[in-house]
Design a protein around this motif. Structure first.
Motif, short mmCIF file in Angstrom:
data_model
loop_
_atom_site.label_atom_id
_atom_site.label_comp_id
_atom_site.label_asym_id
_atom_site.label_seq_id
_atom_site.Cartn_x
_atom_site.Cartn_y
_atom_site.Cartn_z
N ALA A 70 49.23 -11.11 39.52
CA ALA A 70 48.28 -10.32 38.72
C ALA A 70 47.66 -9.19 39.56
CB ALA A 70 47.21 -11.22 38.14
N THR A 73 50.10 -6.46 39.23
CA THR A 73 49.97 -5.90 37.88
C THR A 73 48.77 -4.96 37.82
OG1 THR A 73 50.93 -7.90 36.92
CG2 THR A 73 49.71 -6.46 35.42
N ASP A 74 47.63 -5.40 38.36
CA ASP A 74 46.42 -4.57 38.35
C ASP A 74 46.67 -3.24 39.06
OD1 ASP A 74 45.11 -6.63 37.02
OD2 ASP A 74 44.04 -7.33 38.82
N GLU A 77 48.92 -1.02 36.84
CA GLU A 77 48.20 -0.51 35.67
C GLU A 77 47.25 0.62 36.08
OE1 GLU A 77 46.51 -4.01 33.86
OE2 GLU A 77 48.39 -4.46 32.82
N SER A 104 51.32 -13.26 34.39
CA SER A 104 50.59 -12.26 35.18
C SER A 104 50.64 -10.86 34.58
CB SER A 104 51.16 -12.20 36.60
OG SER A 104 52.44 -11.57 36.58
N GLY A 105 51.53 -10.65 33.62
CA GLY A 105 51.71 -9.33 33.03
C GLY A 105 52.78 -8.49 33.70
N LEU A 106 53.33 -8.96 34.81
CA LEU A 106 54.35 -8.18 35.53
C LEU A 106 55.68 -8.13 34.80
CD1 LEU A 106 54.26 -8.72 39.40
CD2 LEU A 106 53.95 -6.62 38.11
N LEU A 109 56.56 -5.06 32.94
CA LEU A 109 56.79 -3.86 33.74
C LEU A 109 58.12 -3.91 34.50
CD1 LEU A 109 53.20 -3.54 35.24
CD2 LEU A 109 54.16 -2.25 33.33
#
Length: 169
Positions: A70, A73-74, A77, A104-106, A109
């Motif tokens: 994460a 990811t941050d 972003e 983690s949201g990766l 991407l």
């Protein structure tokens, strides 16, 4: 992508900044990314019924895997024109890594490269929003995890002299 040199760190997660015992890096991953590191080598492990970033012995330093991912990811972003390469020295399954990337949201991407096709340019990755390229030392094959050794050439650890360095498989 394959014509660009990236600043990278080995055992990127192992840092003095986070208080790891015998760390490989002085700075934690967010600090490395802020300083221009764009290739990260991360070691994953299953330990104490969870998934972790740690090097060898998790008792000497560890970070929850999803938390560490994460952070990347941050960074991405907040930095929409940056591309990051991650190489997992994976001690967990590809499916576990895939799930952690999604949490983690990766995963949203990640670029999935098609075998036999040319690698995209950095601009193409930026334009597509797929700004993380993932390699796996154990072979990849799960949702865009590319086999590191199908795409990389590494200097043998046994190299003792300049003549021992070769760019062959």
């Amino acid at each position: 992508l394959d014509a660009v040199a990236f600043v990278g760190t080995h055992n990127s997660m192992s840092s003095a900044e986070l208080g790891w015992y015998i760390p490989n890096q002085n700075d934690a991953v967010p600090t490395q990314l802020a300083a221009g590191v764009r290739a990260l080598n991360l070691d994953t492990h299953a330990w104490e019924d969870d998934l972790w970033l740690c090097h060898g012995f998790c008792e000497l330093g560890s970070q929850p895997l999803v938390e560490g991912l994460a952070e990347i990811t941050d960074f991405l972003e907040a930095s929409p024109r940056e591309v990051v390469i991650i190489t997992f020295q994976d001690g967990i399954s590809g499916e576990q890594t895939r799930d952690a990337l999604a949490e983690s949201g990766l995963a949203a991407l990640a670029h999935a490269h098609s075998t036999g096709q040319p690698w995209p340019t950095l601009q193409a990755l930026i334009d597509s929003g797929q700004r993380v390229v993932i390699f796996s030392a154990s072979g990849g094959g799960v949702d865009g995890h590319h086999s590191q050794w199908e795409h990389w050439i590494d200097v043998p650890y046994s190299a003792q002299t300049v003549d021992d360095f070769a760019c062959t498989d």
